[in-house]
Design a protein around this motif. Structure first.
Motif, mmCIF file in Angstrom:
data_model
loop_
_atom_site.group_PDB
_atom_site.id
_atom_site.type_symbol
_atom_site.label_atom_id
_atom_site.label_comp_id
_atom_site.label_asym_id
_atom_site.label_seq_id
_atom_site.Cartn_x
_atom_site.Cartn_y
_atom_site.Cartn_z
ATOM 1 N N HIS A 79 8.155 -1.104 22.214
ATOM 2 C CA HIS A 79 9.351 -1.788 22.688
ATOM 3 C C HIS A 79 10.612 -1.046 22.236
ATOM 4 N N ALA A 80 10.572 -0.593 20.985
ATOM 5 C CA ALA A 80 11.716 0.156 20.456
ATOM 6 C C ALA A 80 11.903 1.448 21.229
ATOM 7 N N ALA A 81 10.767 2.083 21.592
ATOM 8 C CA ALA A 81 10.857 3.370 22.287
ATOM 9 C C ALA A 81 11.276 3.191 23.739
ATOM 10 N N ALA A 82 10.896 2.073 24.354
ATOM 11 C CA ALA A 82 11.227 1.863 25.764
ATOM 12 C C ALA A 82 11.723 0.441 25.953
ATOM 13 N N PRO A 83 12.985 0.179 25.593
ATOM 14 C CA PRO A 83 13.504 -1.181 25.656
ATOM 15 C C PRO A 83 13.681 -1.687 27.087
ATOM 16 N N ARG A 84 13.676 -0.756 28.088
ATOM 17 C CA ARG A 84 13.902 -1.212 29.458
ATOM 18 C C ARG A 84 12.610 -1.636 30.152
ATOM 19 N N HIS A 85 11.470 -1.485 29.469
ATOM 20 C CA HIS A 85 10.214 -2.053 29.991
ATOM 21 C C HIS A 85 10.131 -3.489 29.504
ATOM 22 N N ARG A 86 9.318 -4.315 30.225
ATOM 23 C CA ARG A 86 9.091 -5.677 29.736
ATOM 24 C C ARG A 86 7.782 -5.665 28.961
ATOM 25 N N TRP A 87 7.809 -6.148 27.732
ATOM 26 C CA TRP A 87 6.607 -6.116 26.894
ATOM 27 C C TRP A 87 6.106 -7.535 26.666
ATOM 28 N N VAL A 88 4.840 -7.776 26.940
ATOM 29 C CA VAL A 88 4.243 -9.110 26.786
ATOM 30 C C VAL A 88 3.010 -8.991 25.895
ATOM 31 N N ILE A 89 2.885 -9.945 24.937
ATOM 32 C CA ILE A 89 1.693 -9.933 24.066
ATOM 33 C C ILE A 89 0.973 -11.256 24.226
ATOM 34 N N SER A 90 -0.354 -11.194 24.279
ATOM 35 C CA SER A 90 -1.147 -12.423 24.308
ATOM 36 C C SER A 90 -2.240 -12.295 23.254
ATOM 37 N N LEU A 91 -2.245 -13.192 22.249
ATOM 38 C CA LEU A 91 -3.189 -13.075 21.128
ATOM 39 C C LEU A 91 -4.064 -14.314 21.035
#
Ligand SMILES: Nc1ncnc2c1ncn2[C@@H]1O[C@H](COP(=O)(O)OP(=O)(O)O)[C@@H](O)[C@H]1O
Ligand SMILES: [Mg+2]
Length: 475
Positions: free
Chosen positions: A341-353
């Motif tokens: 996320h830090a490296a590519a802030p313009r992508h949307r990052w989703v986590i499911s745990l």
């Protein structure tokens, strides 16, 4: 229908034997038939001669007996047939049944055809007779005949004996032949067993194995089977040598790559260090030098990563065991995603745990690297705005899934995407500057954890799935 070699050999020897016996038996029977008939014919001729000379002398018989009295002349054998023909008509016919007794017979129809040379005539219930005709001085024709029963029964006995001998021969050939052939074929079976045992070995994998050999007894060069066995053993020897040589050269190459990568690390660290030092010293500040030093640093950094990847792959190839501790995959995924996320802030990052810890046995650094590589691909091979979803799932196995809705993996790359230096040649990946080793490392590290990795990709949906065996204790 396919028969085994054993059956084929036995059946053909039996067929051959039966044919030879049949030919011999037929020839013998024909010869014997001719011989016996010739002998009977000469007896018939003598009997006919006796009949004519007796007919010339004997006249002291009663008139009705006189016609066939020649049958009673000395020397005529019991069963002799006699008939007198006068002016083409059979006057009387009889058979000698004992000493001086004759039995009258109805006149047989076919007597007219009898000539001086003996011919066969059928007398109905009395069977076949060989008969010869002779003329008396007073113009009558005397027909004398002897029964063929002796000849027939001799021939019958001969045929019976021949059949019995043939049958015995066939049975003997079947039994002894089967035993002999089975013994002769047994070494072939052992050869086949050795060959199939070797064929089941996984020779494609690099490990050196001692190949099975044909037993010593089956390599005698004096026998055909022995020649095959010897050749097979020599071939197995060559294969073994070739495998050993290949393994040796592979090991050497691996060690060379490992050593080279290892040796490259120190000078690379120096390059990075000196570039940084020079940049910071600020001794000669021109924008161009500043840029060049930055490039040196970043390229040296890239090379450091490449060298580290090569070294890791070489070690994994050599089967160097990884650390095995029980760890939870969820925090690893969370950390990796937050880095991405830090490296590519313009992508949307989703986590499911999952709500429980995702425990596996493994090497935390290497697993972190695997997740990072997958996330780096989802980041570098997709345009900004792409949604990347990282999911940890618990089931029979522990799964980590990295999905993105980017353009997908190019069709020509997909089949060997886990291969070394396999990469799409689009401008985006060139820009991203990947080495093409990222997914190779993912695959090798996962395999070293007794897991596997799968990929599904189409435009708008690319999913990498890691599957790992669960850790021993699960709460
Ligand atoms: N999420 C993704 N979306 C599109 N293409 C991908 C993705 N992941 C991998 N690829 C393709 O697979 C190739 C191999 O990936 P990788 O082994 O990580 O090498 P690198 O990233 O260094 O190019 C990439 O060059 C890229 O073409
Ligand atoms: Mg990559």
């Amino acid at each position: 229908m396919t028969m085994s070699l054993e059956t084929r050999l036995v059946v053909s020897s039996i067929a051959l034997l039966a044919t030879v016996c049949a030919v011999i038996a037929t020839a013998t029977t024909l010869l014997f038939h001719d011989f016996l008939t010739d002998r009977l014919d000469s007896q018939v001729t003598s009997a006919a001669r006796r009949s004519t000379s007796a007919a010339a002398q004997r006249d002291d018989q009663p008139p009705q007996a006189r016609e066939v009295s020649f049958l009673l002349s000395p020397g005529q054998a019991e069963g002799t047939f006699g008939a007198r023909i006068r002016q083409g008509v059979v006057r009387r016919a009889a058979v000698l049944t004992g000493i001086a007794t004759v039995r009258e017979l109805p006149a047989p129809p076919s007597l007219a055809a009898v000539s001086r040379a003996p011919v066969t005539v059928n007398l109905g219930p009395l069977g076949d007779y060989r008969m010869a005709a002779a003329r008396t001085p007073d113009g009558d024709v005397l027909v004398t005949g002897l029964p063929m029963t002796a000849v027939d029964s001799m021939l019958t006995r001969l045929v019976v004996v021949e059949a019995a001998v043939t049958l015995a021969g066939v049975v003997l050939t079947a039994v002894v032949g089967t035993l002999l052939v089975r013994r002769a074929v047994r070494p072939l079976g052992r050869l086949a067993a050795t060959a199939s045992r070797v064929s089941e070995l996984p020779l494609a994998t690099g490990d050196v194995v001692r190949l099975a050999r044909v037993p010593e007894v089956d390599t005698d060069p004096c026998t055909e089977v022995g020649q095959v066995g010897g050749a097979l053993n020599r071939m197995l020897g060559h294969v073994e040598t070739a495998l050993a040589v290949r393994h040796e050269s592979e090991t050497r190459l691996r060690r060379f790559i490992a050593d080279a990568s290892h040796e490259l690390r120190t000078p690379l660290a120096s390059i990075v260090g000196y570039a940084e030092l020079t940049r910071r010293s600020g001794e000669w500040h021109g924008p161009q030098t500043e840029h060049a030093l930055g490039r040196i640093r970043s390229e040296a950094g890239r090379m450091t990563t490449l060298v580290a990847d090569l070294l890791l792959l070489a070690r994994l190839d050599a089967g160097r065991p990884l650390e095995r501790v029980e760890l939870d995959l969820s925090p690893i995924v969370v950390n990796a995603v937050s880095d991405a996320h830090a490296a590519a802030p313009r992508h949307r990052w989703v986590i499911s745990l999952p709500d429980r810890p995702a425990l596996v046995l493994g090497d935390a650094d290497r697993l972190h690297q695997v997740v990072t590589n997958l996330l780096a691909n989802a980041r570098t091979h997709t345009p900004p705005g792409t949604t990347v979803t990282a999911t940890v799932r618990l089931g029979e196995r522990v799964c980590v899934e990295v999905a993105d809705d980017g353009p997908g993996i190019p069709g020509h790359v997909l089949p060997h995407v886990f291969g070394r230096f396999a990469r799409g040649d689009g401008s985006r990946s060139r820009l991203a500057g990947g080495s093409g080793l990222g997914l190779a490392i993912v695959s090798a590290v996962t395999a070293a954890h007794d897991g596997w990795v799968e990929v599904r990709s189409e435009p708008g949906n690319t999913v990498f799935t890691l599957s790992l065996p669960p850790g021993r204790t699960r709460k």
